[in-house]
Design an enzyme around this catalytic site. Sequence first.
Site, short mmCIF file in Angstrom:
data_model
loop_
_atom_site.label_atom_id
_atom_site.label_comp_id
_atom_site.label_asym_id
_atom_site.label_seq_id
_atom_site.Cartn_x
_atom_site.Cartn_y
_atom_site.Cartn_z
N GLY A 1 38.99 -21.85 47.31
CA GLY A 1 39.38 -23.30 47.23
C GLY A 1 38.06 -24.35 47.24
O GLY A 1 36.97 -23.80 47.74
N GLY B 1 36.56 -27.91 49.12
CA GLY B 1 37.01 -28.85 50.08
C GLY B 1 35.93 -29.89 49.91
O GLY B 1 35.33 -30.13 48.74
N ASP C 1 36.82 -29.90 65.17
CA ASP C 1 37.93 -30.75 64.33
C ASP C 1 38.86 -30.04 64.39
O ASP C 1 39.39 -29.05 63.48
CB ASP C 1 36.97 -30.86 63.11
CG ASP C 1 37.95 -31.61 62.16
OD1 ASP C 1 38.79 -32.50 62.46
OD2 ASP C 1 37.51 -31.61 60.86
P1 ADP Z 1 38.39 -28.03 53.23
O1 ADP Z 1 37.46 -29.17 53.36
O2 ADP Z 1 39.36 -28.09 52.45
O3 ADP Z 1 38.47 -27.55 54.54
P2 ADP Z 1 36.70 -25.58 52.93
O4 ADP Z 1 35.69 -25.25 52.16
O5 ADP Z 1 36.53 -25.29 54.32
O6 ADP Z 1 37.49 -27.05 52.45
O7 ADP Z 1 37.82 -24.70 52.45
C1 ADP Z 1 38.26 -24.26 51.18
C2 ADP Z 1 39.21 -23.38 51.08
O8 ADP Z 1 38.96 -22.03 51.48
C3 ADP Z 1 40.55 -23.56 52.21
O9 ADP Z 1 41.69 -23.37 51.27
C4 ADP Z 1 40.34 -22.84 53.35
O10 ADP Z 1 41.45 -22.56 54.00
C5 ADP Z 1 39.74 -21.61 52.85
N1 ADP Z 1 38.82 -20.87 53.60
C6 ADP Z 1 37.84 -21.53 54.26
N2 ADP Z 1 37.14 -20.64 55.16
C7 ADP Z 1 37.51 -19.36 55.08
C8 ADP Z 1 37.58 -18.15 55.57
N3 ADP Z 1 36.83 -17.95 56.43
N4 ADP Z 1 38.35 -17.20 55.04
C9 ADP Z 1 39.57 -17.48 54.20
N5 ADP Z 1 39.76 -18.60 53.76
C10 ADP Z 1 38.91 -19.81 53.94
#
Ligand code: ADP
Length: 278
Positions: A15, A17, A140
């Site tokens: 995803g 973010g 957070d």
């Molecule tokens: P956001 O600003 O939405 O938090 P992130 O870049 O943190 O964006 O996350 C993007 C996506 O990746 C989200 O769906 C999040 O749940 C997933 N994600 C982030 N870190 C991990 C991880 N360590 N393992 C699995 N999924 C993750």
Amino acid sequence: MPTSLEDFEVLSTIGTGSYGTCKRIRRKKDGKILVWKEMDYGSMSEAEKQMLVSEVNLLRELRHQHIVRYYDRIIDRSKATIYIIMEYCEGGDLATLISKCRRDSIFVEEDFVWKMLIQITLALKECHRRKNGQAVLHRDLKPANIFLDSHKNVKLGDFGLARVLHHETSFAQTYVGTPYYMSPELVNNMSYNEKSDIWALGCMLYELCALRPPFTASNQTDLNRKIRIGEFSRIPKQYSDDLQAVLAKMLRVEVVQRPGIGEILTEPFVSWRRSHLE
Ligand code: ADP
Ligand code: MG
């Protein structure tokens, strides 16, 4: 030899973010599945970059069974991108779980709520232990930052980096979206402390049970008023009085009345369940 991009194979995009994109990757040498978060530092000032580096170094030191493990970072100067390599949490995050429950009108099991309560508290204890004057982690606390592994164990993640990218921005911007979990002391413009994390934890666990936050309003002024008063309805009736009582303590308006991390873990209902969990 330092880690390089060639040591990994990108499998899929999880995803995107606000700060970058998360990808599922495979470490070639042993096939281990990990994730990396790609962040563009091209538009950051020197000071912001410096903060990002120190933040990542700090994250590297946090090694705890309930905190997402950070493995390494790779800097690609040609693309002005930093890749932060970390543990893959295949169980997803609590925000996704809460929205699924809301959509399907199902409540989570009470045992799962206690497990979350205990494991998030343990993770917070480790963060607070690490706190030192010059580098305080921005915690957070929200369901999107609580990840689950394949056994549905908590992995607290995604903290710190948000602060780096928002460090000079206003208070309002720091809380993107409606700040449902803002504590009364923060509403009153007082400083953030360990007890503010307990408040946020109480709000989060409440939402896990009720599938909506304890305090809601359509505008900031009404929300602030409700938070200052601190009245909320009981969690759905299928949950025990013990659980309701612990959440009510976490949601005490007065900071001095609100338990700290240590008190939560030694609370009889909690310590009893903790001994049955391990
Ligand atoms: P956001 O600003 O939405 O938090 P992130 O870049 O943190 O964006 O996350 C993007 C996506 O990746 C989200 O769906 C999040 O749940 C997933 N994600 C982030 N870190 C991990 C991880 N360590 N393992 C699995 N999924 C993750
Ligand atoms: Mg995130």
